[in-house]
Write an enzyme that holds these catalytic residues in place. Structure first.
Site, PDB file in Angstrom:
ATOM      1  N   PRO A 185     -71.290 -44.169  25.776  1.00  0.00           N
ATOM      2  CA  PRO A 185     -70.970 -42.905  26.402  1.00  0.00           C
ATOM      3  C   PRO A 185     -71.980 -42.450  27.452  1.00  0.00           C
ATOM      4  CG  PRO A 185     -71.832 -42.562  24.199  1.00  0.00           C
ATOM      5  CD  PRO A 185     -71.705 -44.047  24.390  1.00  0.00           C
TER       6      PRO A 185
ATOM      7  N   ARG B 169     -76.170 -43.452  28.364  1.00  0.00           N
ATOM      8  CA  ARG B 169     -76.930 -42.787  29.428  1.00  0.00           C
ATOM      9  C   ARG B 169     -76.898 -41.286  29.172  1.00  0.00           C
ATOM     10  NH1 ARG B 169     -76.337 -47.393  30.696  1.00  0.00           N
ATOM     11  NH2 ARG B 169     -77.228 -48.559  32.442  1.00  0.00           N
TER      12      ARG B 169
ATOM     13  N   PHE C  37     -77.536 -19.127  33.492  1.00  0.00           N
ATOM     14  CA  PHE C  37     -76.689 -19.382  32.313  1.00  0.00           C
ATOM     15  C   PHE C  37     -76.295 -18.041  31.708  1.00  0.00           C
ATOM     16  CE2 PHE C  37     -76.421 -20.352  27.617  1.00  0.00           C
ATOM     17  CZ  PHE C  37     -75.165 -20.923  27.698  1.00  0.00           C
TER      18      PHE C  37
ATOM     19  N   ARG D 194     -82.632 -11.046  28.123  1.00  0.00           N
ATOM     20  CA  ARG D 194     -84.038 -11.022  27.665  1.00  0.00           C
ATOM     21  C   ARG D 194     -84.767  -9.825  28.262  1.00  0.00           C
ATOM     22  NH1 ARG D 194     -85.629 -17.540  27.759  1.00  0.00           N
ATOM     23  NH2 ARG D 194     -84.321 -18.101  25.948  1.00  0.00           N
TER      24      ARG D 194
END
Lengths: 68, 68, 68, 68, 68, 68
Positions: free
Chosen positions: A2, A40, A51, A62
Site C-alpha cells: 500500500p 510507502r 487543520f 487553542r
C-alpha cells in the site's frame, strides 16, 4: 502497495516519525501480507492553522482555550 | 466525515482561512446533514511554482504577463 | 484553485451532492475571493468498511450497535 | 480533468518542474485526448524525512549509507 | 518517487491508461532524472456526478446542454 | 489527527482491513502519542489496471507474466 498518505499536525520529532514508519509498516505487512519494500509512507505536516474540526482551526481552538 | 483535503495557492490570511472553515462546514452540514464535529478540513498551501494549468506553472504565467 | 478533494461515506443522493457543490463553491468564493470557475470539487464515496475511526471501520461499529 | 497530485522529494529546480509540467501535460493530452487547459498538476515537495520505503525514511537510509 | 495520484473522469479505455502510464513515466524520467521503477501512478476514475466545476457537476452540466 | 489516506490493490478481505485498522491505529498511538479516537483511516481499493509501476499497470504486468 500500500501507499500511505498521512496528514499530521506539525511538531513530531524525526525520531517519532522513524518509529512510526517502522511500526506502521510492520502492522501493514502483518495484516495485509505485503512485503516491507512494497510499503510507502508519505507524511504531510500541517500547521495548526491549516487543520479545522467543526469549522474552527486547531490554532483558533487553542488560542480560545490555551489550557485544553 | 466528510474529510476535506483542500489545495490552495499560498497567500490567504489566517482570518480568510478561519472564515472559510466556518462557512464550508456550514455548507456541508446544511446540504449533507452531517454534524459540524464530523467535518474535518485540511489545507495545503501551494507555492505558485507548484501549481500548473495547461503545462505552465502559475509562477511562470505571472512572470510572462505580470499585469494579468 | 482551490481544488477540493472530499471523502464522504457513500449513500448521499446526487441532489445532495449538487446542493453541496453549489453551497461549498459559494462559501469558498465568499471567503477566499476566488471565482466560481476556479473551484473544482472531487468527491470520493467511501464504503462504510473503508473508513475507520479509533481502529474500527464504520461498518464494524454499526454491526456492533445497529441502533446507534 | 485530469487533476494530478504529485508528491516528489524536495530538491528539484523550478526549471525541472516547468519542463515536467509541459511534458506531462503533453503526454496526458496525447494519450487521453484532453485539452491542455483541462490539465492541472499540483506538486508537493517532501523532505527526505517525510518519505519512507520499507519502514525507513529516505533521510535515515541516506544517513546509514551516504554513498548510495 | 515521484508518486502520482491522478483523478480522471471515468470512461477511458485500459489501452489509453496503459499508453498514459508509459508516456507520463517517460516524461517524468526525462525531466526529473528519476528511474522508471521509482515512478508510481495511481488512477481514480470519477463519475461525472462526482466532479464539479464552478459549483455544478459535469453530469449536471451535460444534462443541461447535451450537445456541448 | 493523524488522518491516513491509504491506497491498496483491491482484493483484501474485510477481516484483513479490520485487523489493519486496529494494528495501524495502535502503531500510530504508540509512536505519536495520539488517542485512538483521533485517528482516521480511509482506504481506496485500486483495480490492478489503475496502479502502475515503471510505466506499466499491475494488470499488464500480471498478464505478461502470469506466474510472477
Amino acid at each position: 502497495m500500500p501507499i500511505v498518505d498521512m496528514k499530521m499536525l506539525e511538531g513530531f520529532s524525526q525520531d517519532q516519525k522513524e518509529a512510526m514508519y517502522a511500526e506502521v509498516t510492520d502492522a501493514l505487512c502483518r495484516t495485509l501480507g505485503c512485503r516491507p519494500d512494497q510499503v510507502r509512507i508519505m507524511v504531510s505536516d500541517l500547521a495548526t492553522g491549516d487543520f479545522a474540526i467543526a469549522g474552527k482551526s486547531v490554532a483558533a481552538m487553542r488560542k480560545a482555550s490555551p489550557s485544553s
